[in-house]
Design a protein around this motif. Structure first.
Motif, PDB file in Angstrom:
ATOM      1  N   ARG A   1       0.834  -1.189   0.000  1.00  0.00           N
ATOM      2  CA  ARG A   1       0.000   0.000   0.000  1.00  0.00           C
ATOM      3  C   ARG A   1       0.879   1.254   0.000  1.00  0.00           C
ATOM      4  O   ARG A   1       2.050   1.191   0.359  1.00  0.00           O
TER       5      ARG A   1
ATOM      6  N   GLU B   1      -4.464   0.025  -6.022  1.00  0.00           N
ATOM      7  CA  GLU B   1      -5.081   0.441  -4.760  1.00  0.00           C
ATOM      8  C   GLU B   1      -5.606   1.861  -4.909  1.00  0.00           C
ATOM      9  O   GLU B   1      -5.034   2.681  -5.632  1.00  0.00           O
TER      10      GLU B   1
ATOM     11  N   TRP C   1      -9.851   2.671   1.854  1.00  0.00           N
ATOM     12  CA  TRP C   1      -8.900   2.079   0.918  1.00  0.00           C
ATOM     13  C   TRP C   1      -9.521   0.851   0.257  1.00  0.00           C
ATOM     14  O   TRP C   1     -10.187   0.056   0.913  1.00  0.00           O
TER      15      TRP C   1
END
Length: 302
Positions: free
Chosen positions: A28, A277, A289
């Motif tokens: 991420r 993402e 997210w």
């Protein structure tokens, strides 16, 4: 191993009719490892061949596995509180040494009963769900090759029970063991069977699947449909999200802009399969997210 080439290899195999199930790790933007379990399967929807991807967040399971590796003292607490069924096997004989409460609940047998009847007693017993095939999975896991597979079991009341089983070799209290975990996939199997039996089930699956799904106009990018899970992810109802549109989901002041969305959509419209993402904005103003996959598909002839 988490490369674009590896991802394409899984997709190509699934496209030939060989279902794929594998773990996948991405990083991420905040540096956290994002572990997911991906299932790819070729299906037929409304008369068209499609590639169906199901993605499940397995960070909690990975954290549990990491905890086992880092601290053997935490073993008992994790073992007893886990939401998945867990068995500890003797590495040499394959016998159950320990069984957690979730396994008891899933199969209806007590800990002592499961220790007595072993893997054979909770397996369906007909090909391919036989003790002989189970031993092959156990053998590979014992050699250090983790195994993940679907297995049809038999509850104490005689009813069939579908589970996804993972086997891996671990060290517990300084002794090498075989750790088996299983989760109930009965609902997913029912959904897959519904897809095979009836293309009319598309709408019911679209509404009830736990992953968020959006359908966009290919030319304009406009949102045509969204399922309940997708709307709930952002704190909206389906009707509210239709009214709000995609611009309301963009996180202000971030790099996750409408222009970037447009670029990803253009890539998908051209036949690509971008996966990325994304930081979005919930209705209550909080961040959310998500891992997004875009794919060009044909629905209802369009």
């Amino acid at each position: 191993p988490f490369t674009a080439e590896a991802a394409r290899a899984h997709m190509q195999a699934a496209a030939t009719g060989v279902p794929q199930r594998f773990e996948w790790m991405t990083v991420r933007p905040d540096g956290e490892e994002m572990w997911t379990e991906v299932s790819l399967q070729r299906v037929r929807i409304l008369g068209e061949d499609r590639l169906l991807a199901l993605v499940r967040d397995i960070r909690e399971r990975k954290r549990a596995e990491q905890s086992l590796r880092q601290s053997e003292e935490s073993y008992r607490a994790i073992f007893n509180s886990a939401g998945q069924a867990i068995w500890v096997h003797d590495l040499e004989t394959g016998a159950f040494l320990d069984v957690n409460a979730t396994a008891v609940e899933m199969y209806g047998y007590s800990v002592e009963e499961q220790k007595r009847i072993g893997v054979a007693g909770i397996s369906w017993g007909e090909e391919p769900f036989t003790i002989e095939n189970a031993r092959e999975f156990i053998r590979l896991a014992t050699e250090g090759i983790p195994q993940t597979f679907e297995w049809l079991g038999r509850r104490k009341d005689g009813k069939p029970f579908w589970a996804e089983v993972t086997l891996r070799r671990v060290t517990i209290n300084g002794v090498d063991r075989l750790l088996a975990t299983a989760r109930d996939i009965g609902d997913r199997r029912a959904a897959e069977e519904a897809l095979r039996k009836s293309e009319e089930s598309y709408r019911a699956i679209f509404r009830n699947v736990t992953d968020g799904i959006w359908v966009h106009d290919l030319a304009t990018g406009a949102m045509l449909d969204v399922n309940d899970a997708g709307a709930a992810m952002y704190g909206y109802t389906v009707e509210e999200m239709h009214r709000a549109g995609h611009d309301a989901l963009l996180y202000p002041g971030s790099e996750y802009t409408a222009e970037r969305v447009g670029a990803y959509m253009a890539e998908a419209a051209a036949g690509g399969t971008p996966r990325f993402e994304w930081l979005g904005l919930r209705k209550d103003g909080g961040p959310v997210w998500g891992e997004v996959t875009l794919r060009r598909v044909r629905l209802g002839g369009d």
